[in-house]
Design a protein around this motif. Structure first.
Motif, PDB file in Angstrom:
ATOM      1  N   THR A  82       9.520 -13.485  -3.068  1.00  0.00           N
ATOM      2  CA  THR A  82       9.099 -12.505  -3.781  1.00  0.00           C
ATOM      3  C   THR A  82       9.907 -12.474  -5.230  1.00  0.00           C
ATOM      4  O   THR A  82      10.876 -12.836  -5.215  1.00  0.00           O
ATOM      5  N   THR A  90       6.848  -3.419  -4.490  1.00  0.00           N
ATOM      6  CA  THR A  90       6.369  -4.749  -3.981  1.00  0.00           C
ATOM      7  C   THR A  90       7.657  -5.324  -3.181  1.00  0.00           C
ATOM      8  O   THR A  90       7.373  -5.999  -2.035  1.00  0.00           O
ATOM      9  N   VAL A 130       4.712 -13.498  -2.204  1.00  0.00           N
ATOM     10  CA  VAL A 130       4.047 -12.210  -2.753  1.00  0.00           C
ATOM     11  C   VAL A 130       4.181 -12.381  -4.242  1.00  0.00           C
ATOM     12  O   VAL A 130       5.036 -11.884  -4.728  1.00  0.00           O
TER      13      VAL A 130
END
Length: 377
Positions: A82, A90, A130
């Motif tokens: 990420t 997130t 992500v």
């Protein structure tokens, strides 16, 4: 001149007030507060707009991310790559599910996650990526999807800031952000480009089996009423919010055009100003400008500039002053990150100006004049 707002939801509401009031009144009269007809209609309408086979509404964008990871079967200890340069939601859900966040650097020009940094961070325990379409511009999804295919990884798009953005692949194929990876997650927080009048979110996928899993997870893990096949949660978009979103979805492209027009004005005013770097636009993406974010050179005092604008009644925001890999919440978790040079630099040098659908010419001129006054004095 009207008072300048970072996001002017009141003026936006005035333009759709009759439709909104009629829709809400109808729901109140029928008392169809949960899972009413507007929820089902909105699912289909958003799916058609995005080109997504399945849309599963939920309570908010953070839930959307968590539910996506649960539905994909990620297990404690699995590594999820990420960006550190993103809103905390997130990365928060990665920690919440006891997964291992692997923070990687972003590109200095687009602010988005670096595909090279992704590939360098992959290990035998990596299960998902992500990408976050930050500030309204798509990540390099073609490169990311190639990496995911090469290493058999799942891709969960965080599309909270870029709904309506187009991404063009090298073969000419055009897809909406949020529909490219295995699953896309978005938020309908009121300030978003498509925002409701409370909390709301949605999950998109073109995978039939994954859609069924997501539908179970959002509703207590039920395959049918009172039969619970998996651990789930309770995350619903209520009917009133769905009704508001149906009205605003019809306006979304107009809203995006208004944001892009305001961004173009800012660009023209700032492109020659020494010490300012205007937002970079990738050639194969349509930037929808959830935020208009400038970079400052090292010799400009950002805090002093923001304070000066405040004295002029101009709001300005810093998104985000502390990257995820430096947040205290992760101090007790097993995380992984290398040197995030671009991330650390950007968090000290960026600031965002007012950006919304109702910005007026005199407001834009006043904002630009004030920024240049500070920098050029």
């Amino acid at each position: 001149m009207k008072k300048i707002q970072m996001v002017d939801l009141v003026s936006q509401y005035e333009k759709i007030k009759p439709q909104v009031q009629t829709a809400i009144h109808s729901i109140l009269e029928k008392a169809q507060f949960i899972n009413g007809p507007d929820v089902h209609e909105f699912k289909g309408e958003l799916g058609s707009y995005l080109g997504a086979k399945h849309v599963i509404p939920c309570a908010n964008g953070t839930d959307a991310l968590q539910i996506a990871m649960m539905a994909l079967g990620l297990k404690p200890g699995d590594e999820v790559i990420t960006p550190s340069y993103t809103f905390i939601a997130t990365t928060e859900v990665i920690g919440l599910l006891r997964l291992k966040p692997v923070f990687v650097d972003c590109e200095k020009d687009t602010f988005n996650i670096s595909p090279k940094a992704i590939e360098a961070a992959i290990t035998a325990r990596t299960k998902a990526i992500v990408p976050v379409h930050l500030y309204g511009q798509s990540c390099d999804m073609e490169a990311i999807m190639k990496i995911a295919e090469k290493y058999d990884l799942k891709v969960i798009e965080d599309n909270a800031q870029a709904i309506g953005s187009d991404y063009t692949f090298s073969d000419g194929t055009v897809k909406k952000t949020g529909t490219i990876g295995d699953v896309g997650c978005t938020s309908f927080f009121p300030s978003k480009n498509l925002g409701c009048y409370g909390d709301g979110g949605a999950i998109c996928t073109n995978d039939d089996d994954l859609a069924k899993q997501i539908e179970m997870v959002v509703n207590h893990g039920q395959s049918k009423r009172y039969y619970h096949d998996v651990i789930g949660c309770n995350s619903r978009l209520d009917t009133i919010q769905a009704a508001v979103l149906r009205i605003k979805l019809k306006e979304l492209d107009r809203y995006i055009d208004a944001r892009r027009k305001a961004a173009a004005f800012y660009d023209e005013q700032f492109k020659e100003v020494e010490g300012l770097t205007i937002p970079f636009r990738s050639e194969n993406t349509k930037h929808v400008f959830h935020q208009y974010t400038l970079q400052l050179s090292d010799d400009i005092d950002r805090d002093a500039l923001v304070a000066y604008l405040g004295e002029k009644d101009i709001p300005a925001m810093i998104y985000y002053p502390v990257p995820s890999h430096k947040q205290k919440m992760f101090a007790s978790l097993e995380t992984s990150s290398g040197i995030l040079e671009n991330t650390d630099w950007l968090t000290k040098r960026v600031f965002s100006l007012p950006m919304h659908t109702e910005l007026e010419q005199d407001q834009l001129e006043y904002i630009c004049k004030s920024v240049k006054e500070f920098i050029e004095k």
